[in-house]
Design a protein around this motif. Structure first.
Motif, PDB file in Angstrom:
ATOM      1  N   THR A   6      82.801  -4.646  47.460  1.00 29.07           N
ATOM      2  CA  THR A   6      81.393  -4.307  47.282  1.00 29.07           C
ATOM      3  C   THR A   6      80.996  -3.184  48.219  1.00 29.07           C
ATOM      4  O   THR A   6      80.331  -2.224  47.830  1.00 29.07           O
ATOM      5  CB  THR A   6      80.513  -5.544  47.554  1.00 29.07           C
ATOM      6  OG1 THR A   6      80.883  -6.592  46.659  1.00 29.07           O
ATOM      7  CG2 THR A   6      79.044  -5.209  47.357  1.00 29.07           C
ATOM      8  N   ILE A   7      81.418  -3.298  49.482  1.00 26.50           N
ATOM      9  CA  ILE A   7      81.092  -2.288  50.480  1.00 26.50           C
ATOM     10  C   ILE A   7      81.629  -0.928  50.077  1.00 26.50           C
ATOM     11  O   ILE A   7      80.982   0.095  50.242  1.00 26.50           O
ATOM     12  CB  ILE A   7      81.662  -2.692  51.856  1.00 26.50           C
ATOM     13  CG1 ILE A   7      80.885  -3.887  52.398  1.00 26.50           C
ATOM     14  CG2 ILE A   7      81.611  -1.544  52.850  1.00 26.50           C
ATOM     15  CD1 ILE A   7      81.512  -4.506  53.622  1.00 26.50           C
ATOM     16  N   ARG A   8      82.826  -0.920  49.503  1.00 24.58           N
ATOM     17  CA  ARG A   8      83.479   0.345  49.180  1.00 24.58           C
ATOM     18  C   ARG A   8      82.721   1.136  48.114  1.00 24.58           C
ATOM     19  O   ARG A   8      82.904   2.333  47.981  1.00 24.58           O
ATOM     20  CB  ARG A   8      84.920   0.084  48.710  1.00 24.58           C
ATOM     21  CG  ARG A   8      85.833  -0.333  49.843  1.00 24.58           C
ATOM     22  CD  ARG A   8      87.006  -1.120  49.314  1.00 24.58           C
ATOM     23  NE  ARG A   8      87.914  -0.244  48.580  1.00 24.58           N
ATOM     24  CZ  ARG A   8      89.183  -0.092  48.886  1.00 24.58           C
ATOM     25  NH1 ARG A   8      89.691  -0.692  49.929  1.00 24.58           N
ATOM     26  NH2 ARG A   8      89.961   0.672  48.162  1.00 24.58           N
ATOM     27  N   SER A   9      81.880   0.468  47.334  1.00 25.53           N
ATOM     28  CA  SER A   9      81.124   1.184  46.315  1.00 25.53           C
ATOM     29  C   SER A   9      79.635   1.218  46.626  1.00 25.53           C
ATOM     30  O   SER A   9      78.841   1.698  45.835  1.00 25.53           O
ATOM     31  CB  SER A   9      81.350   0.524  44.945  1.00 25.53           C
ATOM     32  OG  SER A   9      80.963  -0.835  44.975  1.00 25.53           O
ATOM     33  N   ALA A  10      79.248   0.692  47.801  1.00 25.98           N
ATOM     34  CA  ALA A  10      77.837   0.610  48.149  1.00 25.98           C
ATOM     35  C   ALA A  10      77.336   1.941  48.680  1.00 25.98           C
ATOM     36  O   ALA A  10      78.083   2.758  49.200  1.00 25.98           O
ATOM     37  CB  ALA A  10      77.623  -0.469  49.204  1.00 25.98           C
ATOM     38  N   GLY A  11      76.010   2.116  48.574  1.00 31.06           N
ATOM     39  CA  GLY A  11      75.368   3.278  49.174  1.00 31.06           C
ATOM     40  C   GLY A  11      75.860   4.599  48.624  1.00 31.06           C
ATOM     41  O   GLY A  11      75.765   5.621  49.283  1.00 31.06           O
ATOM     42  N   GLY A  12      76.386   4.606  47.404  1.00 29.59           N
ATOM     43  CA  GLY A  12      76.813   5.862  46.788  1.00 29.59           C
ATOM     44  C   GLY A  12      78.141   6.377  47.290  1.00 29.59           C
ATOM     45  O   GLY A  12      78.552   7.478  46.953  1.00 29.59           O
ATOM     46  N   ILE A  13      78.811   5.633  48.140  1.00 28.44           N
ATOM     47  CA  ILE A  13      80.109   6.067  48.669  1.00 28.44           C
ATOM     48  C   ILE A  13      81.201   5.634  47.707  1.00 28.44           C
ATOM     49  O   ILE A  13      81.354   4.452  47.423  1.00 28.44           O
ATOM     50  CB  ILE A  13      80.377   5.460  50.062  1.00 28.44           C
ATOM     51  CG1 ILE A  13      79.281   5.887  51.027  1.00 28.44           C
ATOM     52  CG2 ILE A  13      81.729   5.905  50.581  1.00 28.44           C
ATOM     53  CD1 ILE A  13      79.427   5.262  52.397  1.00 28.44           C
ATOM     54  N   ARG A  14      81.943   6.567  47.195  1.00 27.64           N
ATOM     55  CA  ARG A  14      82.988   6.240  46.238  1.00 27.64           C
ATOM     56  C   ARG A  14      84.165   5.575  46.931  1.00 27.64           C
ATOM     57  O   ARG A  14      84.462   5.837  48.096  1.00 27.64           O
ATOM     58  CB  ARG A  14      83.462   7.507  45.513  1.00 27.64           C
ATOM     59  CG  ARG A  14      82.388   8.177  44.669  1.00 27.64           C
ATOM     60  CD  ARG A  14      83.006   9.241  43.767  1.00 27.64           C
ATOM     61  NE  ARG A  14      83.735  10.231  44.546  1.00 27.64           N
ATOM     62  CZ  ARG A  14      83.160  11.310  45.063  1.00 27.64           C
ATOM     63  NH1 ARG A  14      81.869  11.516  44.923  1.00 27.64           N
ATOM     64  NH2 ARG A  14      83.885  12.196  45.737  1.00 27.64           N
ATOM     65  N   SER A  15      84.854   4.734  46.165  1.00 30.05           N
ATOM     66  CA  SER A  15      86.013   4.021  46.688  1.00 30.05           C
ATOM     67  C   SER A  15      87.071   4.989  47.214  1.00 30.05           C
ATOM     68  O   SER A  15      87.693   4.739  48.230  1.00 30.05           O
ATOM     69  CB  SER A  15      86.616   3.132  45.599  1.00 30.05           C
ATOM     70  OG  SER A  15      87.787   2.485  46.049  1.00 30.05           O
ATOM     71  N   ALA A  16      87.253   6.095  46.513  1.00 30.04           N
ATOM     72  CA  ALA A  16      88.271   7.074  46.928  1.00 30.04           C
ATOM     73  C   ALA A  16      87.950   7.648  48.295  1.00 30.04           C
ATOM     74  O   ALA A  16      88.850   7.899  49.103  1.00 30.04           O
ATOM     75  CB  ALA A  16      88.374   8.188  45.897  1.00 30.04           C
ATOM     76  N   GLU A  17      86.666   7.850  48.579  1.00 27.75           N
ATOM     77  CA  GLU A  17      86.261   8.392  49.879  1.00 27.75           C
ATOM     78  C   GLU A  17      86.535   7.395  50.990  1.00 27.75           C
ATOM     79  O   GLU A  17      86.971   7.769  52.085  1.00 27.75           O
ATOM     80  CB  GLU A  17      84.776   8.763  49.851  1.00 27.75           C
ATOM     81  CG  GLU A  17      84.463   9.932  48.923  1.00 27.75           C
ATOM     82  CD  GLU A  17      82.977  10.170  48.791  1.00 27.75           C
ATOM     83  OE1 GLU A  17      82.207   9.205  49.002  1.00 27.75           O
ATOM     84  OE2 GLU A  17      82.583  11.302  48.488  1.00 27.75           O
ATOM     85  N   ILE A  18      86.263   6.114  50.713  1.00 30.89           N
ATOM     86  CA  ILE A  18      86.545   5.059  51.689  1.00 30.89           C
ATOM     87  C   ILE A  18      88.041   4.976  51.943  1.00 30.89           C
ATOM     88  O   ILE A  18      88.496   4.862  53.089  1.00 30.89           O
ATOM     89  CB  ILE A  18      86.008   3.705  51.204  1.00 30.89           C
ATOM     90  CG1 ILE A  18      84.477   3.718  51.156  1.00 30.89           C
ATOM     91  CG2 ILE A  18      86.493   2.577  52.104  1.00 30.89           C
ATOM     92  CD1 ILE A  18      83.819   3.796  52.503  1.00 30.89           C
ATOM     93  N   ASP A  19      88.829   5.037  50.875  1.00 31.70           N
ATOM     94  CA  ASP A  19      90.281   4.958  51.018  1.00 31.70           C
ATOM     95  C   ASP A  19      90.821   6.116  51.847  1.00 31.70           C
ATOM     96  O   ASP A  19      91.700   5.939  52.691  1.00 31.70           O
ATOM     97  CB  ASP A  19      90.955   4.939  49.641  1.00 31.70           C
ATOM     98  CG  ASP A  19      90.725   3.630  48.905  1.00 31.70           C
ATOM     99  OD1 ASP A  19      90.382   2.639  49.579  1.00 31.70           O
ATOM    100  OD2 ASP A  19      90.864   3.606  47.666  1.00 31.70           O
ATOM    101  N   GLN A  20      90.289   7.319  51.613  1.00 26.05           N
ATOM    102  CA  GLN A  20      90.713   8.477  52.379  1.00 26.05           C
ATOM    103  C   GLN A  20      90.312   8.327  53.845  1.00 26.05           C
ATOM    104  O   GLN A  20      91.080   8.631  54.763  1.00 26.05           O
ATOM    105  CB  GLN A  20      90.100   9.753  51.803  1.00 26.05           C
ATOM    106  CG  GLN A  20      90.445  11.019  52.567  1.00 26.05           C
ATOM    107  CD  GLN A  20      91.939  11.265  52.638  1.00 26.05           C
ATOM    108  OE1 GLN A  20      92.650  11.128  51.631  1.00 26.05           O
ATOM    109  NE2 GLN A  20      92.445  11.636  53.813  1.00 26.05           N
ATOM    110  N   GLY A  21      89.096   7.830  54.063  1.00 25.73           N
ATOM    111  CA  GLY A  21      88.637   7.597  55.428  1.00 25.73           C
ATOM    112  C   GLY A  21      89.484   6.559  56.133  1.00 25.73           C
ATOM    113  O   GLY A  21      89.781   6.694  57.331  1.00 25.73           O
ATOM    114  N   LEU A  22      89.890   5.526  55.390  1.00 27.66           N
ATOM    115  CA  LEU A  22      90.732   4.485  55.973  1.00 27.66           C
ATOM    116  C   LEU A  22      92.087   5.041  56.376  1.00 27.66           C
ATOM    117  O   LEU A  22      92.602   4.733  57.455  1.00 27.66           O
ATOM    118  CB  LEU A  22      90.903   3.330  54.978  1.00 27.66           C
ATOM    119  CG  LEU A  22      91.831   2.194  55.412  1.00 27.66           C
ATOM    120  CD1 LEU A  22      91.337   1.545  56.707  1.00 27.66           C
ATOM    121  CD2 LEU A  22      91.961   1.141  54.309  1.00 27.66           C
TER     122      LEU A  22
END
Length: 239
Positions: A6-22
């Motif tokens: 849920t967090i990964r898609s919250a606030g308009g942040i795409r999952s791919a961006e979270i994955d790259q940040g991780l």
């Protein structure tokens, strides 16, 4: 792990961006840890191969200062982390790594160079496998934390007591149990670093994330060093 999806898609942040940040975050963790290990190795080698320095540092009361300095610095780091900047925290970590190297420099006197290199390689392979499993597993191992930390406290107490007893049997037991505990902590800490990032990435607090990466590097560094030392005591070839 459902809440993280849920967090990964919250606030308009795409999952791919979270994955790259991780991935970037984990690279910083492992990179910082690797620099710390290099500093430790260099400090240990420099002191361990200098007879005069060994005589000065590991004789009389000074040896207890050298032995306990890393432990004191770890507790101090935990108390100071919120007041330090990310750059200050990183500098403190590197200073700690150098002091740790001085503290374990005696291994170059006690063990053969081949044994040290061999055990380091085994530890590196085991650490990589355990950390990879902790990162990729879908199993929630957060429940291991309390048990493992209690085990670490027990190891510290037993190790301090055995400094005065000097029992080989107790030392063997400490090394065997310690190896298992820090193997578990390697997987646990890796998953915790990953989950902490996923839980906080959407907040955009770069200073917190930077300090979180340094704390993660410290935890994994301690897991590696302790696995290495316990394994060296178990199978290392002595001079």
């Amino acid at each position: 792990m459902a809440e993280f999806d849920t967090i990964r898609s919250a606030g308009g942040i795409r999952s791919a961006e979270i994955d790259q940040g991780l991935r970037t975050h984990m690279n910083k963790v492992y990179g910082t840890m690797s620099v710390g290990l290099l500093l430790t190795a260099l400090a240990a080698w420099a002191v361990g191969n200098n007879a005069a320095m060994m005589q000065t540092l590991f004789t009389g009361f000074t040896r207890y200062i050298v032995m306990f300095a890393p432990l004191i610095m770890v507790f101090a780091f935990g108390a100071m982390i919120n007041r330090l900047s990310a750059a200050g925290a990183q500098l403190f970590f590197y200073a700690f790594a150098a002091v740790m190297g001085i503290s374990i420099s005696y291994i170059f006197v006690v063990f053969t160079g081949f044994a040290i290199a061999q055990v380091f390689l085994i530890t590196a392979i085991a650490f990589a496998g355990l950390s990879l499993w902790g990162y990729t597993t879908k199993k929630d191992i957060s429940g291991w934390g309390s048990f493992l930390i209690m085990g670490v406290i027990g190891l510290i107490v037993a190790s301090i007591v055995n400094i005065f007893l000097g029992s080989p049997a107790i030392m063997f037991a400490i090394s065997a149990i310690g190896l298992l505990i820090f193997a578990g902590l390697t997987a646990y800490d890796t998953q915790k670093i990953k989950n902490d990032y996923l839980a906080h990435a959407h907040m955009g607090d770069q200073e917190w994330l930077a300090k979180s990466a340094i704390m993660g590097a410290l935890n994994l560094y301690l897991d590696f060093i302790n696995m290495f030392m316990f394994l060296l005591n178990l199978i290392g070839g002595r001079e």
